[in-house]
Design an enzyme around this catalytic site. Structure first.
Site, PDB file in Angstrom:
ATOM      1  N   ASP A   1      26.937 -97.672  -5.171  1.00 21.72           N
ATOM      2  CA  ASP A   1      27.834 -98.363  -4.233  1.00 21.72           C
ATOM      3  C   ASP A   1      27.069 -98.826  -3.000  1.00 21.72           C
ATOM      4  O   ASP A   1      27.520 -98.673  -1.871  1.00 21.72           O
ATOM      5  CB  ASP A   1      28.980 -97.411  -3.828  1.00 21.72           C
ATOM      6  CG  ASP A   1      30.159 -98.196  -3.261  1.00 21.72           C
ATOM      7  OD1 ASP A   1      31.060 -97.580  -2.674  1.00 21.72           O
ATOM      8  OD2 ASP A   1      30.148 -99.443  -3.384  1.00 21.72           O
ATOM      9  N   ASP A  48      27.911 -92.155   2.407  1.00 25.58           N
ATOM     10  CA  ASP A  48      29.016 -92.296   1.451  1.00 25.58           C
ATOM     11  C   ASP A  48      28.568 -92.216  -0.004  1.00 25.58           C
ATOM     12  O   ASP A  48      28.462 -93.223  -0.698  1.00 25.58           O
ATOM     13  CB  ASP A  48      29.725 -93.642   1.691  1.00 25.58           C
ATOM     14  CG  ASP A  48      31.178 -93.500   1.269  1.00 25.58           C
ATOM     15  OD1 ASP A  48      32.035 -94.224   1.796  1.00 25.58           O
ATOM     16  OD2 ASP A  48      31.436 -92.623   0.418  1.00 25.58           O
ATOM     17  N   LYS A 101      26.101-101.131  -0.341  1.00 25.16           N
ATOM     18  CA  LYS A 101      26.617-102.330   0.336  1.00 25.16           C
ATOM     19  C   LYS A 101      26.563-102.054   1.838  1.00 25.16           C
ATOM     20  O   LYS A 101      26.498-100.890   2.245  1.00 25.16           O
ATOM     21  CB  LYS A 101      28.051-102.640  -0.115  1.00 25.16           C
ATOM     22  CG  LYS A 101      29.034-101.512   0.078  1.00 25.16           C
ATOM     23  CD  LYS A 101      30.386-101.848  -0.563  1.00 25.16           C
ATOM     24  CE  LYS A 101      31.327-100.652  -0.453  1.00 25.16           C
ATOM     25  NZ  LYS A 101      32.564-100.842  -1.191  1.00 25.16           N
ATOM     26  N   THR A 114      35.350-104.096  -2.950  1.00 19.89           N
ATOM     27  CA  THR A 114      34.751-105.392  -3.253  1.00 19.89           C
ATOM     28  C   THR A 114      33.986-105.375  -4.575  1.00 19.89           C
ATOM     29  O   THR A 114      33.406-104.382  -4.945  1.00 19.89           O
ATOM     30  CB  THR A 114      33.775-105.824  -2.142  1.00 19.89           C
ATOM     31  OG1 THR A 114      33.107-106.985  -2.594  1.00 19.89           O
ATOM     32  CG2 THR A 114      32.744-104.733  -1.871  1.00 19.89           C
ATOM     33  N   ASN A 130      28.309 -99.168   3.538  1.00 23.91           N
ATOM     34  CA  ASN A 130      27.897 -97.770   3.285  1.00 23.91           C
ATOM     35  C   ASN A 130      26.546 -97.464   3.895  1.00 23.91           C
ATOM     36  O   ASN A 130      25.852 -96.539   3.456  1.00 23.91           O
ATOM     37  CB  ASN A 130      27.836 -97.510   1.771  1.00 23.91           C
ATOM     38  CG  ASN A 130      29.211 -97.428   1.182  1.00 23.91           C
ATOM     39  OD1 ASN A 130      30.188 -97.225   1.897  1.00 23.91           O
ATOM     40  ND2 ASN A 130      29.302 -97.638  -0.112  1.00 23.91           N
TER      41      ASN A 130
HETATM   42  C1  LIG Z   1      30.971 -96.105  14.900  1.00 26.65           C
HETATM   43  C2  LIG Z   1      29.767 -95.696  15.657  1.00 26.65           C
HETATM   44  N1  LIG Z   1      29.400 -96.306  16.798  1.00 26.65           N
HETATM   45  N2  LIG Z   1      28.280 -95.705  17.179  1.00 26.65           N
HETATM   46  C3  LIG Z   1      27.568 -96.099  18.403  1.00 26.65           C
HETATM   47  C4  LIG Z   1      27.900 -94.741  16.306  1.00 26.65           C
HETATM   48  C5  LIG Z   1      28.865 -94.725  15.317  1.00 26.65           C
HETATM   49  C6  LIG Z   1      28.856 -93.853  14.171  1.00 26.65           C
HETATM   50  N3  LIG Z   1      29.756 -93.859  13.149  1.00 26.65           N
HETATM   51  C7  LIG Z   1      29.330 -92.890  12.291  1.00 26.65           C
HETATM   52  C8  LIG Z   1      29.822 -92.438  11.056  1.00 26.65           C
HETATM   53  C9  LIG Z   1      31.023 -93.106  10.479  1.00 26.65           C
HETATM   54  C10 LIG Z   1      32.098 -93.608  11.220  1.00 26.65           C
HETATM   55  N4  LIG Z   1      32.964 -94.191  10.361  1.00 26.65           N
HETATM   56  N5  LIG Z   1      32.423 -94.137   9.161  1.00 26.65           N
HETATM   57  C11 LIG Z   1      33.063 -94.817   8.023  1.00 26.65           C
HETATM   58  C12 LIG Z   1      33.903 -93.847   7.242  1.00 26.65           C
HETATM   59  C13 LIG Z   1      34.858 -93.052   7.885  1.00 26.65           C
HETATM   60  C14 LIG Z   1      35.653 -92.198   7.107  1.00 26.65           C
HETATM   61  C15 LIG Z   1      35.469 -92.137   5.727  1.00 26.65           C
HETATM   62  C16 LIG Z   1      34.486 -92.935   5.117  1.00 26.65           C
HETATM   63  C17 LIG Z   1      33.703 -93.786   5.868  1.00 26.65           C
HETATM   64  C18 LIG Z   1      31.253 -93.470   9.178  1.00 26.65           C
HETATM   65  C19 LIG Z   1      29.127 -91.394  10.421  1.00 26.65           C
HETATM   66 CL1  LIG Z   1      29.656 -90.763   8.896  1.00 26.65          CL
HETATM   67  C20 LIG Z   1      27.979 -90.851  10.991  1.00 26.65           C
HETATM   68  N6  LIG Z   1      27.496 -91.304  12.178  1.00 26.65           N
HETATM   69  C21 LIG Z   1      28.162 -92.310  12.810  1.00 26.65           C
HETATM   70  N7  LIG Z   1      27.880 -92.918  13.971  1.00 26.65           N
END
Ligand SMILES: Cc1nn(C)cc1-c1nc2c(-c3cnn(Cc4ccccc4)c3)c(Cl)cnc2[nH]1
Length: 288
Positions: free
Chosen positions: A139, A157, A141, A175, A144
């Site tokens: 997966d 992921d 993309k 997608t 992820n």
């Molecule tokens: C947004 C963001 N802005 N900045 C400055 C840093 C981040 C950040 N995000 C992450 C994230 C993060 C957030 N959302 N997601 C997508 C998601 C959420 C729930 C289930 C599956 C996929 C991953 C992670 Cl895991 C791990 N580290 C992260 N860091």
């Protein structure tokens, strides 16, 4: 610096929960700090109720935990541990300081060749590590991929990854753009569990980094038809080396796709990733 998150038994009280970082199909991610060590991490919260109705998603989460906790590579998001309470499952993940790569891609609309080549080299290195452990991501993309504080990218992921060979049924959603022909075509699913599916997706990713949209982007029906025929056009302004690596990855026959070792040795990668003698010496001189 994994030392702080060593204890095998974690529980929610050990963490101070910060701002929400994002949400996925199942669950949300929060910034979190482990109290005793002040270690910053990302806490992914999944509701068991949602998983039960997700049609086998619970197995997917178990697989994500089993696979990702045993991986250690600079371009793979670390899973430090997990725990659950009566209603939720918690994954303690590495915090990626610069967030989701696709947001950077949308903001910049497309990446310059030197940046795209560095990201693809990091992806190829991570995929080589995964394939050596017989893990297929399946997966790949932009959604992820996360970005660390130094701009390095991190595959995250592993919900769709599998240990090859594997006879689990997989229901695809989301997608189609990144699916290789062998996963689009009906019939035998053996090829679904061949790591060469990740080579196709690496080709799609290279194209999207450089052009700003996926090569087969169209209506769902047309996308399937175009993937099945590898029917894409690469804009003339893309360099000939970049065109070459894309064409060598987006090959219908999985066995004819460029192996990762050769991706890492491709002129397009070497040109942008291997620091020239002069640049290396300059860096050495500056660091004295
Ligand atoms: C947004 C963001 N802005 N900045 C400055 C840093 C981040 C950040 N995000 C992450 C994230 C993060 C957030 N959302 N997601 C997508 C998601 C959420 C729930 C289930 C599956 C996929 C991953 C992670 Cl895991 C791990 N580290 C992260 N860091």
């Amino acid at each position: 610096v994994d030392a702080p998150l060593v204890p095998k038994q974690f529980h929610l009280g050990m963490f101070e929960i910060g701002r929400p970082l994002g949400k996925g199909k199942f669950g949300r991610v929060y910034l979190a700090k482990e109290r005793s060590s002040n270690f910053i991490c990302a806490l992914k919260v999944l509701y068991k109720s949602e998983l039960q109705h997700g049609g086998g998603v619970e197995k997917q989460v178990r697989r994500e935990i089993e696979i990702q906790s045993n991986l250690r590579h600079p371009n793979i998001l670390k899973l430090y541990g997990h725990f659950h309470d009566s209603k939720r499952i918690f994954l303690i993940l590495e915090f990626a300081g610069k967030g989701e790569l696709y947001k950077h891609l949308r903001r910049e609309s497309r990446f310059p060749e030197w940046k795209a080549a560095q990201y693809i080299a990091q992806m190829a290195s991570a995929l080589q590590y995964l394939h050596r452990k017989h893990v297929i991501h399946r997966d790949i993309k932009p959604e992820n991929i996360l970005m660390g504080i130094h701009g390095e990218i991190k595959i995250s992921d592993f919900g769709w990854s599998v240990h090859a060979p594997n006879n689990r049924r997989a229901t695809l959603c989301g997608t189609l753009d990144y699916l290789p022909p062998e996963m689009i075509r009906s019939g035998s699913k053996d090829n679904w569990y061949n790591e060469k599916v990740d080579l196709w997706s690496l080709g799609v990713l290279t194209y999207e980094f450089l052009v700003g949209e996926a090569p087969f982007e169209d209506t769902p029906i047309m996308t399937q038809k175009r993937i099945a025929r590898a029917d894409m056009t690469i804009p003339e302004w893309v360099s000939k080396e970049a065109k070459d690596i894309i064409k060598r990855l987006l090959v219908l026959d999985p066995d004819k796709r460029l192996p990762l070792e050769e991706v890492l040795q491709h002129p397009w990668i070497i040109k942008h990733c291997v620091k020239g003698e002069r640049a290396a010496n300059r860096e050495k001189a500056l660091s004295k």
